[in-house]
Design an enzyme around this catalytic site. Structure first.
Site, PDB file in Angstrom:
ATOM      1  N   ARG A  37      -5.741  -2.183   6.613  1.00 18.41           N
ATOM      2  CA  ARG A  37      -5.863  -1.572   5.289  1.00 18.41           C
ATOM      3  C   ARG A  37      -5.671  -2.625   4.202  1.00 18.41           C
ATOM      4  O   ARG A  37      -6.405  -2.651   3.216  1.00 18.41           O
ATOM      5  CB  ARG A  37      -4.842  -0.433   5.125  1.00 18.41           C
ATOM      6  N   CYS A  52       2.983   0.431  -0.914  1.00 18.67           N
ATOM      7  CA  CYS A  52       2.263   0.847   0.296  1.00 18.67           C
ATOM      8  C   CYS A  52       1.090   1.688  -0.167  1.00 18.67           C
ATOM      9  O   CYS A  52       0.423   1.328  -1.126  1.00 18.67           O
ATOM     10  CB  CYS A  52       3.202   1.596   1.254  1.00 18.67           C
TER      11      CYS A  52
END
Length: 285
Positions: free
Chosen positions: A180, A240
């Site tokens: 990611r 995050c």
């Protein structure tokens, strides 16, 4: 009175009967709605209360930046009061194992001025592996008085990240998985990639393994954070996808002996929502 940042299953087993102790079960899954609550109902540490990331540890989407805005003080205080958590309560937070969601409660309690909080090392996985007692009955506690005292100095927003990301005294840690961070895969947010200049520290790197999700020794954590530049940084910012898992990196950073880091509340879900913001893919040097 100071409390340990991390407690073992042996320690918790010895202290379960302490009336000033409250075990908080924060098992939760982003991709499988209800997984944590269902696991709690099937069996939990005796006396544990359930804390839901969506309902107790975040405001509804749209009431702040990103997918999991911080809970409003009155919402958080009400959740703590229902759990019987007051000023003198020592909270032991745990999740499935690696602290990746339990640390959200650890961080929020500290943000709202409550320092008496620890994580259970290895979480429910270690407790169950040791064949320690569990129960399925849901405990109730008399409501307590929880007076939130927000500490905004522990938080940064997108404007601050934009201003600080080129500052050589700032280390930004992206807590998501490498695929990611590098932009190779993005199963949740509409845009892949990372904040330019951020270094990748996937939160699972802070524990031994998926099978043994206890935290690494503080000296080893410190060495690894030093390699990322934490020793030279005046400030460390963690993010995050939505500000949940990043709290585990902030927990590990303090476990390693560094000063408290800062949470970017909205994280990538907030950052990538504005197309004009700079975004990168691949790895950083």
């Amino acid at each position: 009175m100071n409390v340990p940042q991390l407690v073992s299953t042996e320690w918790l087993a010895r202290h379960l009967g302490d009336p000033l102790l409250r075990v908080a079960d924060v098992r939760w899954s982003l991709l499988e709605r209800g997984k944590g609550r269902n696991a709690y109902l099937q069996g939990h540490i005796p006396g544990a209360v359930y804390m839901d990331v969506d309902g107790d540890l975040a405001s509804p989407r749209g009431q702040g930046p990103g997918r999991h805005p911080l809970p409003r003080p009155e919402l958080f205080a009400a959740s703590m009061s229902r759990a019987g958590i007051g000023a003198e309560t020592h909270v032991i937070a745990h999740d499935f194992g690696d602290g990746s969601t339990a640390a959200r409660l650890w961080w929020l309690l500290r943000y709202f001025g409550h320092e008496r909080v620890s994580l259970l090392d290895g979480g429910f996985a270690r407790w169950a592996a040791e064949d320690r007692p569990v129960e399925s009955s849901i405990p109730t506690y008399p409501p307590s008085e929880f007076a939130p005292q927000p500490r905004p100095g522990l938080l940064v927003d997108a404007d601050a990240v934009e201003r600080l990301r080129a500052d050589p005294g700032t280390l930004i840690l992206d807590s998501r998985m490498a695929e990611r961070y590098e932009g190779r895969s993005e199963p949740i947010d509409p845009v892949a990639g990372h904040i330019p200049g951020a270094r990748n520290r996937p939160y699972p790197a802070n524990v031994r393994s998926a099978q043994d999700p206890c935290f690494l020794e503080p000296a080893r954590l410190r060495e690894q954070f030093m390699q990322l530049g934490a020793g030279r940084a005046e400030r460390v910012i963690a993010y995050c996808g939505s500000g949940v898992n990043a709290c585990q990196n902030l927990f590990a950073l303090q476990l390693a002996g560094f000063e408290p880091g800062l949470l970017y509340e909205g994280s990538w879900s907030d950052w990538c929502s504005v197309p004009a913001r700079a975004m990168s893919s691949g790895s950083e040097p």
